[in-house]
Design an enzyme around this catalytic site. Structure first.
Site, PDB file in Angstrom:
ATOM      1  N   CYS A 117       3.289 -10.153  -5.687  1.00  0.00           N
ATOM      2  CA  CYS A 117       2.934  -8.750  -5.594  1.00  0.00           C
ATOM      3  C   CYS A 117       4.182  -7.868  -5.616  1.00  0.00           C
ATOM      4  O   CYS A 117       5.016  -7.981  -6.509  1.00  0.00           O
ATOM      5  CB  CYS A 117       2.069  -8.532  -4.356  1.00  0.00           C
ATOM      6  SG  CYS A 117       1.082  -7.033  -4.392  1.00  0.00           S
ATOM      7  N   HIS A 118       4.336  -6.993  -4.613  1.00  0.00           N
ATOM      8  CA  HIS A 118       5.468  -6.064  -4.573  1.00  0.00           C
ATOM      9  C   HIS A 118       6.805  -6.745  -4.301  1.00  0.00           C
ATOM     10  O   HIS A 118       7.849  -6.090  -4.352  1.00  0.00           O
ATOM     11  CB  HIS A 118       5.224  -4.984  -3.522  1.00  0.00           C
ATOM     12  CG  HIS A 118       4.239  -3.945  -3.936  1.00  0.00           C
ATOM     13  ND1 HIS A 118       2.885  -4.201  -4.000  1.00  0.00           N
ATOM     14  CD2 HIS A 118       4.404  -2.667  -4.320  1.00  0.00           C
ATOM     15  CE1 HIS A 118       2.259  -3.102  -4.392  1.00  0.00           C
ATOM     16  NE2 HIS A 118       3.151  -2.155  -4.593  1.00  0.00           N
ATOM     17  N   GLY A 119       6.812  -8.038  -4.044  1.00  0.00           N
ATOM     18  CA  GLY A 119       8.069  -8.767  -3.905  1.00  0.00           C
ATOM     19  C   GLY A 119       8.946  -8.595  -5.130  1.00  0.00           C
ATOM     20  O   GLY A 119      10.173  -8.694  -5.054  1.00  0.00           O
ATOM     21  N   VAL A 120       8.311  -8.307  -6.261  1.00  0.00           N
ATOM     22  CA  VAL A 120       9.058  -8.097  -7.501  1.00  0.00           C
ATOM     23  C   VAL A 120      10.059  -6.949  -7.356  1.00  0.00           C
ATOM     24  O   VAL A 120      11.085  -6.919  -8.026  1.00  0.00           O
ATOM     25  CB  VAL A 120       8.092  -7.854  -8.691  1.00  0.00           C
ATOM     26  CG1 VAL A 120       7.481  -6.463  -8.657  1.00  0.00           C
ATOM     27  CG2 VAL A 120       8.794  -8.099 -10.009  1.00  0.00           C
ATOM     28  N   GLU A 121       9.783  -6.002  -6.468  1.00  0.00           N
ATOM     29  CA  GLU A 121      10.705  -4.884  -6.284  1.00  0.00           C
ATOM     30  C   GLU A 121      12.063  -5.355  -5.762  1.00  0.00           C
ATOM     31  O   GLU A 121      13.090  -4.756  -6.071  1.00  0.00           O
ATOM     32  CB  GLU A 121      10.096  -3.842  -5.343  1.00  0.00           C
ATOM     33  CG  GLU A 121       8.877  -3.172  -5.941  1.00  0.00           C
ATOM     34  CD  GLU A 121       8.134  -2.280  -4.975  1.00  0.00           C
ATOM     35  OE1 GLU A 121       7.528  -1.301  -5.455  1.00  0.00           O
ATOM     36  OE2 GLU A 121       8.147  -2.541  -3.757  1.00  0.00           O
TER      37      GLU A 121
END
Length: 187
Positions: A117-121
């Site tokens: 999920c937002h870990g990509v940030e």
């Protein structure tokens, strides 16, 4: 002989299912899980769902989780793998220079990394996804493309030492691959 260690990254507003499923799944295979946050303290996890008729997720309070160590005190040489959770936490965690250095270490040394999920940030901010295929929640596709990666809308995408998934709905897909990667690296 001590168990190989896997680092899990959290902060306030980390998504509960993005975090708790890997926390317990990694431990099932006898790895030591070490939870890291900006400081060594208790963090507030959240849960996300898309209610009927909504276009975006609704966030609610969830469980709490204590970190074992602050980012600045992590020696990444001690860890076999890295798990980067989602939720809103990565929105502010990606500015932590210690976390970015930790993340770069795992890519430089080709150690297993999982992102959901937002870990990509965080991995985008660390500038380690150029030329890689990466899965994430669709609303973070721009983070991937702006960082030189290719967004893939699938539940499990592996590119080199990185395995990624879209959301906690994909835990059973990308975590199976991450566990294989850890097993290979532990040999």
């Amino acid at each position: 002989m001590s168990a190989p260690k896997v680092l899990i990254i959290i902060g306030d507003a980390a998504e509960a299912l993005d975090t708790l499923y890997p926390f317990f799944r990694i431990r099932e295979d006898n790895y030591e899980v070490v939870v890291a946050g900006p400081e060594k303290r208790v963090y507030h996890l959240v849960m996300h769902e898309i209610p009927p008729g909504w276009d975006i997720t609704r966030e609610g309070p969830s469980y709490h989780m204590a970190s074992d160590i602050a980012f600045r005190d992590v020696d990444p040489n001690e860890y076999l793998g890295l798990f980067i959770t989602g939720g809103r936490a990565p929105e502010y965690l990606r500015y932590d220079p210690h976390l970015l250095d930790i993340t770069r270490h795992f890519f430089t040394h080709n150690k297993p990394v999982a992102s959901v999920c937002h870990g990509v940030e965080i991995i985008a901010a660390a500038d380690v996804i150029r030329g890689r295929k990466v899965a994430t929640v669709a609303k973070c596709a721009l983070d991937v493309t702006f960082s030189g990666g290719t967004f893939v809308n699938e539940g499990c995408v592996r590119d080199g030492n990185l395995v990624s998934g879209r959301t906690w709905h994909d835990n059973h897909l990308f975590m199976a691959e991450f566990m294989r990667m850890l097993g290979e690296a532990a040999k």
